[in-house]
Design a protein around this motif. Structure first.
Motif, PDB file in Angstrom:
ATOM      1  N   MET A   1       4.327 -91.724  26.429  1.00 60.72           N
ATOM      2  CA  MET A   1       4.213 -91.504  25.006  1.00 60.72           C
ATOM      3  C   MET A   1       5.401 -92.100  24.263  1.00 60.72           C
ATOM      4  SD  MET A   1       1.902 -90.109  23.262  1.00 60.72           S
ATOM      5  CE  MET A   1       1.412 -89.107  21.953  1.00 60.72           C
ATOM      6  N   GLU A   2       6.578 -91.975  24.876  1.00 65.15           N
ATOM      7  CA  GLU A   2       7.764 -92.515  24.235  1.00 65.15           C
ATOM      8  C   GLU A   2       7.745 -94.037  24.217  1.00 65.15           C
ATOM      9  OE1 GLU A   2      11.368 -90.963  25.856  1.00 65.15           O
ATOM     10  OE2 GLU A   2      10.684 -88.899  25.694  1.00 65.15           O
ATOM     11  N   THR A   3       7.150 -94.623  25.238  1.00 69.01           N
ATOM     12  CA  THR A   3       7.106 -96.077  25.296  1.00 69.01           C
ATOM     13  C   THR A   3       6.185 -96.639  24.216  1.00 69.01           C
ATOM     14  OG1 THR A   3       5.380 -95.983  26.982  1.00 69.01           O
ATOM     15  CG2 THR A   3       7.649 -96.205  27.752  1.00 69.01           C
ATOM     16  N   ILE A   4       5.109 -95.944  23.890  1.00 66.60           N
ATOM     17  CA  ILE A   4       4.192 -96.393  22.837  1.00 66.60           C
ATOM     18  C   ILE A   4       4.889 -96.324  21.484  1.00 66.60           C
ATOM     19  CG2 ILE A   4       2.049 -95.872  21.629  1.00 66.60           C
ATOM     20  CD1 ILE A   4       0.904 -94.945  24.306  1.00 66.60           C
ATOM     21  N   ALA A   5       5.607 -95.247  21.243  1.00 72.24           N
ATOM     22  CA  ALA A   5       6.349 -95.111  19.989  1.00 72.24           C
ATOM     23  C   ALA A   5       7.438 -96.165  19.897  1.00 72.24           C
ATOM     24  CB  ALA A   5       6.941 -93.711  19.885  1.00 72.24           C
ATOM     25  N   LEU A   6       8.094 -96.444  21.031  1.00 73.69           N
ATOM     26  CA  LEU A   6       9.134 -97.465  21.044  1.00 73.69           C
ATOM     27  C   LEU A   6       8.549 -98.842  20.776  1.00 73.69           C
ATOM     28  CD1 LEU A   6      12.153 -98.029  21.596  1.00 73.69           C
ATOM     29  CD2 LEU A   6      11.518 -98.430  23.982  1.00 73.69           C
ATOM     30  N   LEU A   7       7.395 -99.127  21.376  1.00 71.90           N
ATOM     31  CA  LEU A   7       6.739-100.417  21.141  1.00 71.90           C
ATOM     32  C   LEU A   7       6.275-100.562  19.698  1.00 71.90           C
ATOM     33  CD1 LEU A   7       4.674-100.932  24.413  1.00 71.90           C
ATOM     34  CD2 LEU A   7       6.677-102.205  23.658  1.00 71.90           C
ATOM     35  N   LYS A   8       5.757 -99.489  19.116  1.00 71.32           N
ATOM     36  CA  LYS A   8       5.343 -99.535  17.712  1.00 71.32           C
ATOM     37  C   LYS A   8       6.542 -99.784  16.812  1.00 71.32           C
ATOM     38  CE  LYS A   8       1.166 -96.748  17.572  1.00 71.32           C
ATOM     39  NZ  LYS A   8       0.539 -95.547  17.020  1.00 71.32           N
ATOM     40  N   ASN A   9       7.642 -99.118  17.113  1.00 69.74           N
ATOM     41  CA  ASN A   9       8.852 -99.271  16.318  1.00 69.74           C
ATOM     42  C   ASN A   9       9.362-100.711  16.395  1.00 69.74           C
ATOM     43  OD1 ASN A   9      11.040 -98.738  14.748  1.00 69.74           O
ATOM     44  ND2 ASN A   9      12.156 -97.582  16.299  1.00 69.74           N
ATOM     45  N   LYS A  10       9.423-101.259  17.602  1.00 68.72           N
ATOM     46  CA  LYS A  10       9.879-102.644  17.774  1.00 68.72           C
ATOM     47  C   LYS A  10       8.892-103.622  17.140  1.00 68.72           C
ATOM     48  CE  LYS A  10      13.519-101.898  20.343  1.00 68.72           C
ATOM     49  NZ  LYS A  10      14.866-102.291  20.056  1.00 68.72           N
ATOM     50  N   GLY A  11       7.601-103.332  17.259  1.00 66.82           N
ATOM     51  CA  GLY A  11       6.580-104.196  16.653  1.00 66.82           C
ATOM     52  C   GLY A  11       6.681-104.200  15.133  1.00 66.82           C
ATOM     53  N   ASN A  12       6.928-103.030  14.553  1.00 70.00           N
ATOM     54  CA  ASN A  12       7.084-102.955  13.095  1.00 70.00           C
ATOM     55  C   ASN A  12       8.314-103.723  12.636  1.00 70.00           C
ATOM     56  OD1 ASN A  12       4.789-101.451  12.693  1.00 70.00           O
ATOM     57  ND2 ASN A  12       5.848 -99.480  12.735  1.00 70.00           N
ATOM     58  N   LYS A  13       9.390-103.608  13.389  1.00 64.59           N
ATOM     59  CA  LYS A  13      10.604-104.349  13.036  1.00 64.59           C
ATOM     60  C   LYS A  13      10.370-105.852  13.125  1.00 64.59           C
ATOM     61  CE  LYS A  13      14.073-100.906  14.176  1.00 64.59           C
ATOM     62  NZ  LYS A  13      15.240-100.576  15.020  1.00 64.59           N
ATOM     63  N   LEU A  14       9.630-106.283  14.146  1.00 67.52           N
ATOM     64  CA  LEU A  14       9.325-107.695  14.304  1.00 67.52           C
ATOM     65  C   LEU A  14       8.458-108.204  13.164  1.00 67.52           C
ATOM     66  CD1 LEU A  14       9.455-110.263  16.069  1.00 67.52           C
ATOM     67  CD2 LEU A  14       7.338-109.470  17.153  1.00 67.52           C
ATOM     68  N   ILE A  15       7.471-107.438  12.761  1.00 65.50           N
ATOM     69  CA  ILE A  15       6.598-107.833  11.656  1.00 65.50           C
ATOM     70  C   ILE A  15       7.380-107.916  10.349  1.00 65.50           C
ATOM     71  CG2 ILE A  15       4.658-107.055  10.218  1.00 65.50           C
ATOM     72  CD1 ILE A  15       3.363-106.018  12.796  1.00 65.50           C
ATOM     73  N   VAL A  16       8.248-106.942  10.103  1.00 61.16           N
ATOM     74  CA  VAL A  16       9.070-106.965   8.888  1.00 61.16           C
ATOM     75  C   VAL A  16       9.991-108.182   8.897  1.00 61.16           C
ATOM     76  CG1 VAL A  16      10.928-105.756   7.685  1.00 61.16           C
ATOM     77  CG2 VAL A  16       8.925-104.500   8.445  1.00 61.16           C
ATOM     78  N   TYR A  17      10.586-108.491  10.061  1.00 59.38           N
ATOM     79  CA  TYR A  17      11.463-109.656  10.153  1.00 59.38           C
ATOM     80  C   TYR A  17      10.692-110.941   9.889  1.00 59.38           C
ATOM     81  CZ  TYR A  17      14.237-113.378  12.154  1.00 59.38           C
ATOM     82  OH  TYR A  17      14.905-114.556  12.337  1.00 59.38           O
ATOM     83  N   LEU A  18       9.525-111.087  10.486  1.00 58.78           N
ATOM     84  CA  LEU A  18       8.733-112.299  10.299  1.00 58.78           C
ATOM     85  C   LEU A  18       8.281-112.452   8.850  1.00 58.78           C
ATOM     86  CD1 LEU A  18       6.595-112.360  13.580  1.00 58.78           C
ATOM     87  CD2 LEU A  18       8.531-113.825  12.961  1.00 58.78           C
ATOM     88  N   LEU A  19       7.851-111.365   8.218  1.00 59.78           N
ATOM     89  CA  LEU A  19       7.435-111.442   6.820  1.00 59.78           C
ATOM     90  C   LEU A  19       8.609-111.777   5.907  1.00 59.78           C
ATOM     91  CD1 LEU A  19       4.897-108.494   6.522  1.00 59.78           C
ATOM     92  CD2 LEU A  19       4.423-110.936   6.389  1.00 59.78           C
ATOM     93  N   THR A  20       9.783-111.202   6.199  1.00 59.10           N
ATOM     94  CA  THR A  20      10.967-111.507   5.399  1.00 59.10           C
ATOM     95  C   THR A  20      11.336-112.982   5.531  1.00 59.10           C
ATOM     96  OG1 THR A  20      11.757-109.251   5.742  1.00 59.10           O
ATOM     97  CG2 THR A  20      13.368-110.865   4.980  1.00 59.10           C
TER      98      THR A  20
END
Length: 81
Positions: A1-20
């Motif tokens: 469960m923690e790994t899914i939350a960690l992956l979502k968190n990293k994925g969101n950061k990656l998407i924000v970085y790419l959009l920026t």
């Protein structure tokens, strides 16, 4: 469960970085306003508006005031007779 939350968190950061990065690239790619261009096609149009005298509110108000004064003088003249 923690790994899914960690992956979502990293994925969101990656998407924000790419959009920026994408939006900042698009902002820098815009033409500068003061920059001289080698070929310019300038077109200008001039529009004139005309107002008919009967559509001007000043004439309508003045006409209404004169009409009221004339009606007042006529009714006053009838009362004196």
């Amino acid at each position: 469960m923690e790994t899914i939350a960690l992956l979502k968190n990293k994925g969101n950061k990656l998407i924000v970085y790419l959009l920026t990065a994408f939006f900042s690239t698009m902002a820098f790619a815009q033409e500068k306003v003061g920059e001289a261009q080698t070929s310019e096609n300038l077109t200008s149009t001039k529009t004139t508006t005309t107002t008919e005298w009967y559509a001007d509110p000043v004439y309508l108000i003045a006409g209404a005031a004169i009409l009221i004064i004339i009606v007042a003088f006529l009714t006053r003249a009838r009362n004196k007779e």
